[in-house]
Scaffold this active site. Structure first.
Site, PDB file in Angstrom:
ATOM      1  N   GLU A 232       0.890  -1.176   0.000  1.00 51.77           N
ATOM      2  CA  GLU A 232       0.000   0.000   0.000  1.00 51.77           C
ATOM      3  C   GLU A 232       0.915   1.210   0.000  1.00 51.77           C
ATOM      4  OE1 GLU A 232      -3.108  -0.090  -0.387  1.00 51.77           O
ATOM      5  OE2 GLU A 232      -3.523  -2.188   0.033  1.00 51.77           O
ATOM      6  N   CYS A 266      -1.542   9.519   3.243  1.00 51.36           N
ATOM      7  CA  CYS A 266      -1.365   8.991   1.888  1.00 51.36           C
ATOM      8  C   CYS A 266      -2.484   9.482   0.989  1.00 51.36           C
ATOM      9  CB  CYS A 266      -1.310   7.466   1.912  1.00 51.36           C
ATOM     10  SG  CYS A 266      -2.663   6.735   2.804  1.00 51.36           S
TER      11      CYS A 266
HETATM   12  P1  NDP Z   1       8.768   4.799   4.041  1.00 49.24           P
HETATM   13  O1  NDP Z   1       8.590   4.116   2.751  1.00 49.24           O
HETATM   14  O2  NDP Z   1       9.944   5.685   4.203  1.00 49.24           O
HETATM   15  O3  NDP Z   1       8.871   3.718   5.232  1.00 49.24           O
HETATM   16  C1  NDP Z   1       7.874   2.769   5.477  1.00 49.24           C
HETATM   17  C2  NDP Z   1       8.440   1.654   6.338  1.00 49.24           C
HETATM   18  O4  NDP Z   1       9.409   0.922   5.583  1.00 49.24           O
HETATM   19  C3  NDP Z   1       9.168   2.144   7.577  1.00 49.24           C
HETATM   20  O5  NDP Z   1       8.952   1.241   8.630  1.00 49.24           O
HETATM   21  C4  NDP Z   1      10.618   2.116   7.127  1.00 49.24           C
HETATM   22  O6  NDP Z   1      11.510   2.077   8.181  1.00 49.24           O
HETATM   23  C5  NDP Z   1      10.624   0.841   6.319  1.00 49.24           C
HETATM   24  N1  NDP Z   1      11.718   0.712   5.351  1.00 49.24           N
HETATM   25  C6  NDP Z   1      12.545   1.671   4.869  1.00 49.24           C
HETATM   26  N2  NDP Z   1      13.406   1.139   3.954  1.00 49.24           N
HETATM   27  C7  NDP Z   1      13.128  -0.185   3.878  1.00 49.24           C
HETATM   28  C8  NDP Z   1      13.642  -1.276   3.111  1.00 49.24           C
HETATM   29  N3  NDP Z   1      14.629  -1.102   2.230  1.00 49.24           N
HETATM   30  N4  NDP Z   1      13.098  -2.502   3.272  1.00 49.24           N
HETATM   31  C9  NDP Z   1      12.054  -2.690   4.124  1.00 49.24           C
HETATM   32  N5  NDP Z   1      11.526  -1.702   4.886  1.00 49.24           N
HETATM   33  C10 NDP Z   1      12.043  -0.462   4.758  1.00 49.24           C
HETATM   34  O7  NDP Z   1       7.422   5.596   4.350  1.00 49.24           O
HETATM   35  P2  NDP Z   1       7.102   6.633   5.523  1.00 49.24           P
HETATM   36  O8  NDP Z   1       7.223   5.975   6.859  1.00 49.24           O
HETATM   37  O9  NDP Z   1       7.835   7.912   5.290  1.00 49.24           O
HETATM   38  O10 NDP Z   1       5.531   6.867   5.276  1.00 49.24           O
HETATM   39  C11 NDP Z   1       5.060   7.750   4.328  1.00 49.24           C
HETATM   40  C12 NDP Z   1       4.695   7.029   3.037  1.00 49.24           C
HETATM   41  O11 NDP Z   1       3.723   6.018   3.295  1.00 49.24           O
HETATM   42  C13 NDP Z   1       4.044   7.960   2.030  1.00 49.24           C
HETATM   43  O12 NDP Z   1       4.539   7.683   0.740  1.00 49.24           O
HETATM   44  C14 NDP Z   1       2.570   7.618   2.135  1.00 49.24           C
HETATM   45  O13 NDP Z   1       1.827   7.938   0.980  1.00 49.24           O
HETATM   46  C15 NDP Z   1       2.645   6.143   2.373  1.00 49.24           C
HETATM   47  N6  NDP Z   1       1.396   5.642   2.978  1.00 49.24           N
HETATM   48  C16 NDP Z   1       0.582   4.842   2.215  1.00 49.24           C
HETATM   49  C17 NDP Z   1      -0.643   4.401   2.723  1.00 49.24           C
HETATM   50  C18 NDP Z   1      -1.527   3.502   1.924  1.00 49.24           C
HETATM   51  O14 NDP Z   1      -2.316   2.778   2.522  1.00 49.24           O
HETATM   52  N7  NDP Z   1      -1.472   3.499   0.601  1.00 49.24           N
HETATM   53  C19 NDP Z   1      -1.080   4.799   4.075  1.00 49.24           C
HETATM   54  C20 NDP Z   1      -0.131   5.613   4.790  1.00 49.24           C
HETATM   55  C21 NDP Z   1       1.064   6.010   4.247  1.00 49.24           C
HETATM   56  P3  NDP Z   1      12.148   3.465   8.703  1.00 49.24           P
HETATM   57  O15 NDP Z   1      11.042   4.457   8.871  1.00 49.24           O
HETATM   58  O16 NDP Z   1      12.728   3.098   9.985  1.00 49.24           O
HETATM   59  O17 NDP Z   1      13.119   3.887   7.628  1.00 49.24           O
END
Ligand code: NDP
Length: 489
Positions: A232, A266
């Protein structure tokens, strides 16, 4: 030892919690223990699993006020929105608990006699959940509750920016009786997420976050990791305003959609696609109201817009606005980082409006994830729909018109997972599917009844009680012994 440190974005000197970052060995141990717990849990009848999830919801409700305060402090949501984050988890617990006594499959007639067929769902095993920071209680609940109900164990890796909320969510689940090995939490940055995505003991991974990270999770998991990968991802959500729209409603919807949660949902509205006949009027109304929104401490009842999540995010947003202006956009409001008295070092960015934006400009294509609204004028409703569909994302869209035919035609033609009519792009309800088309996802949905699908496999069952070999497609002509098969009349 590496740690994850949670800081209040309103006053970053305030440390809310420090957690050890998991190592590869920690993840391995957690997956093994979860696997053993899952085998026992899968034998517990679904209604009994549901009762524990219901209790999680009750405890989240009992602690709603303190959890909402934690959400406000850890991710900067204003009080009402922080309460909504927790309420979503409470509602999700209730909804998922109800599914514990619902039908999980379908019964179909067999083409052969004395044979019955049905489908059911079976658990996948250990599920990895990787969650973002922006709904720090709600999003874990969207995933953890259905995964548990389906008979799985869960290993959650929350964002490094919201570890305290995840820990509080885990506490409520533990207090409700969810066994400690069955639902575990590991902290860390992206590298820990990647360890989960590639672990052979994880059978499904449910990821919510940005498109680039989602692509990385999909690629990593394809090597050695889970078969079921639900993504998502981000959005570039549009509100379409047609000339016959109720402009009071439009103004309220644009303000809430674009600047609620400081534009960090999002589903936040980031494109205002407005018919040129009403564009000046709409911009003047929205900018006039947005200029009066109060930036400040999210726990102050007078605050309308809290901080963005980090100083780095504020710098990134400012850079995107400057690039948009260099591309030809006109800054109608905001555009520069702000300071707030009493919130030292707080990462504030004011409501920002850019006009004269072209549909293909960078600012109209890239997710900003901040309080920035780009206004794109159009000459017709057909052009408006083309512009809505002209990004790589497909999460949410809204159409404002009083004409039912125009509204329904837009609903048909907009290529997003969620469409609103005369309501903003944010406002999803937990009992309906949530997710997007195109690069916003990969076809799964969170929430609603479909939320279970990413955590379970369909099993098709055939029971033959004829006492003889019956061959499908070969023996499927019924014996009509005793019936007169000659044509009557
Ligand atoms: P990120 O993509 O930066 O991070 C999401 C999660 O992935 C975090 O726990 C992060 O850890 C982890 N992560 C980072 N790099 C990796 C990797 N290489 N492999 C596996 N996991 C990894 O998103 P944000 O936290 O900044 O959230 C914002 C984003 O989420 C926006 O793009 C928003 O649109 C989207 N979003 C989508 C929704 C939906 O349902 N479609 C709902 C809510 C948000 P860490 O933070 O520790 O780096």
């Amino acid at each position: 030892m590496a740690v994850v440190e949670s800081r209040n974005p309103t006053r970053p000197a305030e440390v809310l919690g420090v957690f050890p970052a998991a190592t590869a060995d920690d993840v391995d141990r957690a997956v093994r223990a979860a696997g053993e717990a899952q085998r026992v849990w899968a034998l517990v009848p679904a209604p009994a699993r549901a009762e524990m999830i219901e209790e999680c919801g009750r405890l989240l409700g009992e602690h709603k006020a303190e959890l909402a305060t934690l959400v406000a402090r850890e991710v900067g949501k204003i009080a009402a929105e922080a309460g909504g984050d927790v309420q979503e988890a409470i509602d999700m617990a209730g909804f998922v608990a109800g599914l514990g006594r619902a039908a999980w499959g379908e019964v179909a007639p067999s083409e052969l006699g004395n044979k019955v067929c049905w489908t059911t769902r079976q658990p996948v095993g250990v599920v990895g959940v990787i969650s973002p920071w922006n709904f720090p209680i709600a999003i874990p609940s969207w995933k953890v509750f259905p995964a548990l109900l389906a008979g799985n164990a869960v290993l959650l890796k929350p964002s490094e920016l919201a570890p305290c909320c995840a820990a509080a969510f885990l506490t409520a689940c533990r207090d409700a009786g969810i066994p400690s090995d069955l639902f575990q939490l590991v902290h860390g940055r992206g590298d820990v997420g990647a360890l989960i995505a590639q672990h052979p003991g994880i059978r499904a991974v449910s990821f919510t976050g940005s498109v680039p990270t989602g692509r990385s999770v999909a690629a990593t998991s394809a090597e050695t990791g889970p078969r079921l990968v639900s993504l998502e991802l981000g959005g570039k959500n549009a509100m379409v305003v047609l000339p016959d729209a109720d402009l009071d409603l439009v103004t309220d919807g644009a303000l809430f959609g674009a600047f609620g949660t400081a534009g960090q949902r999002c589903t936040s509205t980031s494109r205002l696609i407005v018919h040129q006949e009403v564009a000046d009027e709409v911009v003047s109304r929205v900018a006039g109201r947005a200029a009066k929104l109060a930036l400040g401490d999210p726990l102050d009842p007078g605050t309308d817009v809290g901080p963005v999540i980090t100083a780095a995010a504020a710098v990134r947003i400012e850079g995107m606005v400057a690039a948009a202006v260099a591309d030809g956009a006109v800054l109608a409001l905001g555009g520069h980082r702000a300071t707030v008295e009493g919130c030292d070092g707080g990462s504030f960015f004011p409501p920002t409006i850019l006009t004269n934006v072209g549909a293909r400009d960078r600012i109209a294509q890239q997710e900003v994830f901040g309080p920035v609204l780009s206004v794109i004028p159009v000459a017709s409703s057909d052009e408006a729909i083309d512009v809505v569909n002209a990004t790589e994302f497909g999460l949410s869209a809204a159409v404002y018109t009083r004409d039912i035919a125009t509204a329904l035609s837009a609903v048909d033609r907009i290529d997003t997972g969620i469409v609103y009519v005369n309501a903003p792009t944010i406002g999803a309800e937990i009992h309906l599917p949530f997710g997007g088309t195109r690069h916003t996802g990969n076809g799964f949905r969170d929430a609603g009844r479909r939320g279970l699908e990413q955590f379970s496999e369909v099993k098709t069952v055939y029971i033959d009680y004829s006492g003889r070999l019956q061959r499908a497609q070969i023996d499927n002509r019924p014996a009509l012994d005793g019936l007169d098969s000659r044509e009557s009349g």
